[in-house]
Motif scaffolding. Structure first.
Motif, short mmCIF file in Angstrom:
data_model
loop_
_atom_site.label_atom_id
_atom_site.label_comp_id
_atom_site.label_asym_id
_atom_site.label_seq_id
_atom_site.Cartn_x
_atom_site.Cartn_y
_atom_site.Cartn_z
N PRO A 159 -6.89 11.68 -17.25
CA PRO A 159 -6.03 11.40 -16.11
C PRO A 159 -5.50 9.97 -16.08
CG PRO A 159 -8.30 11.61 -15.39
CD PRO A 159 -8.26 11.97 -16.85
N ALA A 160 -6.17 9.05 -16.75
CA ALA A 160 -5.73 7.65 -16.74
C ALA A 160 -4.38 7.47 -17.43
CB ALA A 160 -6.79 6.77 -17.40
N LEU A 161 -3.99 8.42 -18.26
CA LEU A 161 -2.72 8.31 -18.98
C LEU A 161 -1.53 8.81 -18.18
CD1 LEU A 161 -3.89 9.63 -22.47
CD2 LEU A 161 -3.61 7.26 -21.75
N VAL A 162 -1.77 9.49 -17.08
CA VAL A 162 -0.70 10.19 -16.38
C VAL A 162 0.34 9.25 -15.79
CG1 VAL A 162 -0.18 11.68 -14.41
CG2 VAL A 162 -2.04 12.26 -15.96
N GLY A 163 -0.06 8.26 -15.02
CA GLY A 163 0.89 7.41 -14.31
C GLY A 163 1.92 6.75 -15.22
N ASP A 164 1.46 6.00 -16.22
CA ASP A 164 2.38 5.30 -17.12
C ASP A 164 3.19 6.27 -17.97
OD1 ASP A 164 1.61 2.82 -16.18
OD2 ASP A 164 0.14 2.48 -17.78
N SER A 165 2.54 7.34 -18.44
CA SER A 165 3.26 8.31 -19.26
C SER A 165 4.35 9.02 -18.46
CB SER A 165 2.29 9.35 -19.84
OG SER A 165 1.38 8.72 -20.72
N LEU A 166 4.04 9.35 -17.21
CA LEU A 166 5.03 10.01 -16.37
C LEU A 166 6.20 9.07 -16.08
CD1 LEU A 166 5.76 12.58 -14.86
CD2 LEU A 166 4.41 11.76 -12.92
N LEU A 167 5.92 7.81 -15.86
CA LEU A 167 6.99 6.83 -15.65
C LEU A 167 7.89 6.73 -16.88
CD1 LEU A 167 5.29 3.88 -13.74
CD2 LEU A 167 7.30 5.16 -13.02
N GLN A 168 7.28 6.65 -18.06
CA GLN A 168 8.06 6.53 -19.30
C GLN A 168 8.89 7.78 -19.56
OE1 GLN A 168 5.22 5.58 -22.34
NE2 GLN A 168 4.92 3.50 -21.61
N ALA A 169 8.29 8.93 -19.42
CA ALA A 169 9.01 10.18 -19.67
C ALA A 169 10.11 10.38 -18.63
CB ALA A 169 8.04 11.36 -19.66
N GLY A 170 9.81 10.08 -17.38
CA GLY A 170 10.82 10.19 -16.33
C GLY A 170 11.98 9.24 -16.58
N GLY A 171 11.67 8.04 -17.04
CA GLY A 171 12.72 7.08 -17.38
C GLY A 171 13.62 7.61 -18.48
N ALA A 172 13.02 8.27 -19.47
CA ALA A 172 13.83 8.84 -20.56
C ALA A 172 14.76 9.94 -20.03
CB ALA A 172 12.91 9.39 -21.65
N VAL A 173 14.27 10.77 -19.11
CA VAL A 173 15.12 11.81 -18.51
C VAL A 173 16.27 11.15 -17.76
CG1 VAL A 173 15.23 13.59 -16.71
CG2 VAL A 173 13.35 13.61 -18.36
N LEU A 174 15.97 10.15 -16.96
CA LEU A 174 17.03 9.47 -16.20
C LEU A 174 18.06 8.82 -17.11
CD1 LEU A 174 14.90 7.88 -13.33
CD2 LEU A 174 16.38 9.91 -13.20
N GLN A 175 17.61 8.24 -18.21
CA GLN A 175 18.53 7.61 -19.16
C GLN A 175 19.49 8.62 -19.77
OE1 GLN A 175 16.04 5.57 -21.97
NE2 GLN A 175 15.62 3.87 -20.57
N GLN A 176 19.05 9.86 -19.93
CA GLN A 176 19.91 10.91 -20.49
C GLN A 176 21.01 11.34 -19.52
OE1 GLN A 176 19.93 12.33 -23.63
NE2 GLN A 176 18.60 10.56 -24.01
N HIS A 177 20.77 11.18 -18.24
CA HIS A 177 21.68 11.74 -17.24
C HIS A 177 22.44 10.71 -16.40
CE1 HIS A 177 20.39 15.89 -17.76
NE2 HIS A 177 19.17 15.43 -17.90
N ILE A 178 22.00 9.47 -16.42
CA ILE A 178 22.60 8.48 -15.53
C ILE A 178 23.08 7.29 -16.35
CG2 ILE A 178 22.20 6.99 -13.51
CD1 ILE A 178 19.96 9.07 -12.77
N PRO A 179 24.40 7.16 -16.50
CA PRO A 179 24.96 6.10 -17.35
C PRO A 179 24.45 4.70 -17.02
CG PRO A 179 26.68 7.59 -16.63
CD PRO A 179 25.43 7.98 -15.90
#
Length: 192
Positions: free
Chosen positions: A167-187
């Motif tokens: 569970p210790a990996l969730v917060g940072d990993s979710l932030l990084q993965a979410g950032g990658a999704v946002l980068q794909q969709h938001i110029p």
């Protein structure tokens, strides 16, 4: 020393049910077990909750309300709000006794889409999707619903990962993965 106030019966039943449902699974917990834990009688229990499904719906609605109240304290900035959601989910997976998302758990136990419990799950998830889509739209996403779907898929995976893995990996990993999704969709969020 003043006596501890006694909680109302309905609240005691919901508290006992919530703890047991989350810890043991909904279908594994009998009404008799909840009645004993709440310190009430069958007659009183069934006066508040005519069926166990009514109790499960109330439990899920209570969980949803708790999350909605917390979401009311999100930062105004949509990027910071999404980051705060990811951080809250990471914190949630690290708390003692974490057993995954109560809505995912309930959906797994009630596979019929038209069942009242699944409808309660859908009601919460629809609200959450609308919140995430609204934040993505405010960030400039062309298709905020798609962004919300992708971010929620990440969130769902993070909840499961937090339960079955580290569970210790969730917060940072979710932030990084979410950032990658946002980068794909938001110029405006794309890296230089």
């Amino acid at each position: 020393m003043a006596p501890t106030p006694v909680r109302p019966v309905r609240e005691r039943i919901l508290a006992a049910a919530g703890e047991a449902f989350y810890r043991e699974g909904i279908r594994a917990v009998s009404a008799d077990k909840i009645i004993a834990a709440a310190g009430t009688t069958k007659v009183t229990f069934y006066r508040y909750f005519p069926t166990k499904d009514n109790l499960v719906e109330a439990y899920l609605d209570q969980q949803s309300e708790r999350i909605r109240e917390a979401a009311g304290n999100l930062p105004d900035d949509p990027c910071r709000a999404l980051a705060a959601l990811a951080q809250a989910m990471g914190d949630e997976t690290c708390r003692p006794g974490f057993r995954g998302c109560p809505f995912i758990n309930a959906a797994a136990e009630y596979p019929e889409a038209e069942h009242p419990v699944r409808i309660a799950v859908a009601r919460h998830r629809d609200w959450f999707r609308a919140l995430v889509a609204e934040l993505a739209g405010r960030l400039g996403a062309q298709n905020p619903g798609l962004v919300a779907d992708q971010l929620i898929m990440l969130r769902d995976g993070a909840m499961v990962h937090g339960y079955v893995s580290d569970p210790a990996l969730v917060g940072d990993s979710l932030l990084q993965a979410g950032g990658a999704v946002l980068q794909q969709h938001i110029p405006a969020i794309r890296p230089a």
